[in-house]
Scaffold this active site. Sequence first.
Site, mmCIF file in Angstrom:
data_model
loop_
_atom_site.group_PDB
_atom_site.id
_atom_site.type_symbol
_atom_site.label_atom_id
_atom_site.label_comp_id
_atom_site.label_asym_id
_atom_site.label_seq_id
_atom_site.Cartn_x
_atom_site.Cartn_y
_atom_site.Cartn_z
ATOM 1 N N HIS A 285 0.174 6.510 8.982
ATOM 2 C CA HIS A 285 0.935 5.284 9.267
ATOM 3 C C HIS A 285 2.396 5.439 8.834
ATOM 4 O O HIS A 285 3.317 5.137 9.610
ATOM 5 C CB HIS A 285 0.271 4.120 8.516
ATOM 6 C CG HIS A 285 0.914 2.785 8.730
ATOM 7 N ND1 HIS A 285 0.342 1.807 9.506
ATOM 8 C CD2 HIS A 285 2.081 2.248 8.268
ATOM 9 C CE1 HIS A 285 1.123 0.735 9.517
ATOM 10 N NE2 HIS A 285 2.184 0.981 8.768
ATOM 11 N N GLU A 286 2.595 5.909 7.615
ATOM 12 C CA GLU A 286 3.970 6.012 7.096
ATOM 13 C C GLU A 286 4.746 7.120 7.798
ATOM 14 O O GLU A 286 5.952 6.974 8.045
ATOM 15 C CB GLU A 286 3.944 6.250 5.587
ATOM 16 C CG GLU A 286 3.162 5.226 4.780
ATOM 17 C CD GLU A 286 3.530 3.785 5.094
ATOM 18 O OE1 GLU A 286 4.706 3.525 5.418
ATOM 19 O OE2 GLU A 286 2.642 2.917 5.023
ATOM 20 N N GLY B 235 0.830 -1.200 0.000
ATOM 21 C CA GLY B 235 0.000 0.000 0.000
ATOM 22 C C GLY B 235 0.863 1.248 0.000
ATOM 23 O O GLY B 235 0.583 2.215 -0.701
ATOM 24 N N ALA B 236 1.923 1.196 0.808
ATOM 25 C CA ALA B 236 2.878 2.310 0.885
ATOM 26 C C ALA B 236 4.128 1.798 1.574
ATOM 27 O O ALA B 236 4.143 0.705 2.142
ATOM 28 C CB ALA B 236 2.273 3.488 1.663
ATOM 29 N N MET B 237 5.193 2.582 1.511
ATOM 30 C CA MET B 237 6.467 2.193 2.129
ATOM 31 C C MET B 237 7.123 3.411 2.739
ATOM 32 O O MET B 237 7.269 4.448 2.089
ATOM 33 C CB MET B 237 7.385 1.549 1.085
ATOM 34 C CG MET B 237 8.758 1.159 1.627
ATOM 35 S SD MET B 237 8.635 -0.011 2.998
ATOM 36 C CE MET B 237 10.127 0.398 3.904
ATOM 37 N N GLU B 238 7.569 3.255 4.004
ATOM 38 C CA GLU B 238 8.014 4.378 4.820
ATOM 39 C C GLU B 238 9.440 4.815 4.579
ATOM 40 O O GLU B 238 10.089 5.355 5.491
ATOM 41 C CB GLU B 238 7.858 4.024 6.306
ATOM 42 C CG GLU B 238 8.748 2.893 6.818
ATOM 43 C CD GLU B 238 8.123 1.516 6.763
ATOM 44 O OE1 GLU B 238 8.596 0.609 7.472
ATOM 45 O OE2 GLU B 238 7.155 1.346 5.998
ATOM 46 N N ASN B 239 9.997 4.638 3.372
ATOM 47 C CA ASN B 239 11.380 5.061 3.106
ATOM 48 C C ASN B 239 11.636 6.429 3.746
ATOM 49 O O ASN B 239 10.838 7.348 3.609
ATOM 50 C CB ASN B 239 11.612 5.168 1.595
ATOM 51 C CG ASN B 239 11.070 3.972 0.847
ATOM 52 O OD1 ASN B 239 11.453 2.843 1.088
ATOM 53 N ND2 ASN B 239 10.146 4.236 -0.060
ATOM 54 N N HIS C 273 6.169 6.014 11.084
ATOM 55 C CA HIS C 273 7.391 5.219 10.940
ATOM 56 C C HIS C 273 8.645 6.078 10.837
ATOM 57 O O HIS C 273 9.754 5.577 11.071
ATOM 58 C CB HIS C 273 7.324 4.378 9.663
ATOM 59 C CG HIS C 273 6.602 3.088 9.802
ATOM 60 N ND1 HIS C 273 6.838 2.201 10.827
ATOM 61 C CD2 HIS C 273 5.646 2.506 9.022
ATOM 62 C CE1 HIS C 273 6.071 1.128 10.672
ATOM 63 N NE2 HIS C 273 5.339 1.292 9.590
ATOM 64 N N GLU D 110 5.233 -2.415 12.786
ATOM 65 C CA GLU D 110 3.982 -2.237 12.047
ATOM 66 C C GLU D 110 2.772 -2.125 12.960
ATOM 67 O O GLU D 110 1.824 -1.406 12.648
ATOM 68 C CB GLU D 110 3.799 -3.394 11.061
ATOM 69 C CG GLU D 110 4.855 -3.457 9.965
ATOM 70 C CD GLU D 110 4.884 -2.209 9.088
ATOM 71 O OE1 GLU D 110 3.959 -1.390 9.155
ATOM 72 O OE2 GLU D 110 5.864 -2.063 8.336
#
Length: 966
Positions: free
Chosen positions: A366-367, A330-334, A370, A389
């Site tokens: 959410h991201e 869905g998404a990525m917290e880079n 993180h 998570e």
Amino acid sequence: MGKGFYISKTVGVVGIVLGAGALVTIIALSVVYSQEKSKNNENEVKPTDAVTSAPTTAPSNEPWDQWRLPQTLSPQTYNVTLWPRLEPDPTGLYIFTGMSSVVFRCVEKTNLILIHSNKLNMTKQPTLMALGSKPAPIIESIVMHTKTQYMAIHLKDELTAGESYELYTEFVGELADDLGGFYRSEYNENGVKKVVATTQMQATDARKAFPCFDEPAMKAVFHITLYHDPATVALSNVDSTLVTRTTFAATEVMSTYLLAFIVSDFGFIEQNIDKLQIRIFARQEAINAGQGEYALIVTGPILKFFERYYNVSYPLPKSDQIALPDFNAGAMENWGLITYRETALLYDKEISSNGNKERIVTVIAHELAHQWFGNLVTLRWWNDLWLNEGFASYVEYLGAAEAEPDWNVKDLIVLNDVHRVFAIDALASSHPLSSKEEEIQKPEQISEVFDTISYSKGASVLRMLSDFLTEAVFTQGLQTYLNYFEFNNTVYTDLWHHLQLAVDRNNNSLPKTVQEIMDRWVLQMGFPVVTIDTTTGQITQEHFLLDPETKPDRPSEFNYEWFVPISWTKNETTQPLYWLLNKNGELTVTITITVIFTVEEMDHPKMIILSLHIHVIPNPYDFVSYWVLANINVTGYYRVNYDNDNWQRLLNSIPVINRAQLIDDAFNLAKAGIIETTLALRTTLFLNSETEYMPWEAALDNLDYFYLMFDRTEVYGHMQKYVGRQVKDLFDYFTRLTNWQDVPQGHTDQYNQINALRVACSTGNEDCKTLITNWFKQWMDNPNVNPIKANLRSTVYCSAIAAGGEEEWNFAWEQFQNATIASEKDKLRAAMACATEPWLLNRYLKYTLDPEKIRKQDATSTIINIASNVVGQPLAWDFVRANWEYIFKQYGGGSFSFSNLINGVTKRFSTQFELQQLIQFKDDNAHIGFGSGSLAIQQSIERTNANIKWIEKNQKAVLDWFKNPS
């Protein structure tokens, strides 16, 4: 910082002249690229003769046959230069070339350098240089171990402990469309095909982009340089200088899985808040249409909220967020460059629904959560993924509530996470939140822990922890934890330690330490059902299992007992928090006694206030009353059962608070055989006068199970009539309130309007069917003007396609192909799975294997949508069985979606024949494997067994009840 990446010819020439080193590097990489093209006779890039591949042999105890890196080397800095080609070579292959140097310190003397490298081919012999006084050992041989994804560099002599060395490599890899590592995403804009080079490193794919020590504890500083066309934008975790050779500033110390770099011709919008630059990137067409504006509006308030919540400033100078056409998660917290699916970031106020809007704000929250919890302080190994998570899944509701304070979004965690994960954690094949490190080793095992347990159970138990500690104590402990471990790695017990310090500082009292309480929830799977007998005052707990005849797959050192915080109310009066400490009903409650006394100090009396916390055993008859309701607002991660008299009292006068909980507990207790199914069904009798969303949603979620079990039996017709009668008043309520043209003001009222329309139409309400038929026909008559309200589109599309035939399906397909807004494409893609003609569904299934028709990121969810249709379920199951090897190899053994796929196509299974098919499927494909879906296979078998037993026991009673509900 410049606002754009387009430069004039003059500026470009000046940049190249000033960067002579860059020019030399470009020429060198061009030569490498030309050499690779000449070698590429079979669409694969071949290694140099200096590097050999290990033969396939039985596993050994050698380091390169182990899945974890030895602790002999510690990376310090990387310098990585990459050049992605956004045009294919003559063979049709997209590649990238690169150079990387990593400086590492030798911790223990060794003659072996093990570094991760996957699907990269070395184009030049790697070199090793010493940075201290002693010369570097000579490289004796280099062997690629494809199974464990290592490049093993064997040295003639040993590295010296305490000394630093630099390893330099040149390599080439494929810029594939596999959604992992450094990959390509394609899209069409104004009839022109465009390519994006982008990344997804989590959990183990940074090694596909460059050789690296690819474990979360192996943090380092990264210097990234990208070569790219002058007309494109280059992005990475931090800021850059802007020419065709884009060099980014050094990162903070960070893990490899948080790296990101992207080359595209995307547009962006931006704003600055307290000198922090916030940018939203997307396809130029999407940016021009204003689809990034909502994300830009909410990002600032959410970031500022988390700065206050963590009491730590945002650690980077900028926050970029980018929507990608192809993205598996869905998404990525880079860190500083968060990547999203388009549906999770882009919003169009005319077309996107209220649900789309909520998803965007919660995923962003959410991201962003993180960026501190996960990025600044990082888990040591993936067995503790749940903490990362689960925490973000909990506080996303707090961040979203800050951005949208009128939504009461924090309440929705009960439906979205707590109730959702109960269904999985009630299986004997569930797993604890935290596993032993040795149980999570292979990439597919790591991918497997990215599941509902880690996210939703993690969120649920942390919410419970925050509740019984109080939010003030919880955040205080969290803040000292982040401050102490910043830029470092931790295990979950480090958080317990800091929370305990906060408890002690605030003179709070618990019956056990934080760790003693939480170990019961973290180290053993499952959860308890707490039974309160109001006739005797006794309260007990038992491990809740969907099928009580099964036994947990793994033993528990705690014997499946929990320390349970019991929040409760008696006759609408909230009572003190009780703690249930074992199965036999041992209770404790904390009584606070405040003692005030004075002392004489010189001539000045001084008052001293002393608070004493005493644990006492409550009187069991506290629970004897008119009615008792426990686990208020479902803050505890457990279910509650009562004696029959208390159930009857609650059913006769269900209080507004916890209606959804009562329904969900009753239905699931009935599924486990603890109470009668007809008692659970009675909780739906009041729905004909209910207008609140949460009780309706809880009821519909649980009735969905009855539909899955009985929509192929005689029960179905009687159930349809009953549900149709119950929903009629809700449908009429929204007809009067909105006339189906207006949008209700309340956030959850909008969801309930959708429920009213969906359920009324699916149960045959003629007024509803007329509305939907007319709306869809109007649209078909004039495709350029869609008369259907955004919130209602998913329901209308599905119902109209289900009632129609080929003409309606083909119209939806055409609209899907032409849609430029991702959320609209998703609605149409899901709706086409509602067709009732098998040949249409079979054709649609075939489309999922063609990325030109259905994007790879959407293939598994489309198959699941078809399987959710009673007509499509056997077709989808046959399709998955027939194509499993292709699906598994094409979509990657580490794909996060395999567990969803397996659960999705088997959730209706409830016969011995289906059980045998499932077991046969497992046996037939054992040689291929199931990757991240391995546990899902076992869970599906267990669930099918439970379904068979439940139907045998309950079908007649359910049929009789729906014939005569009372």
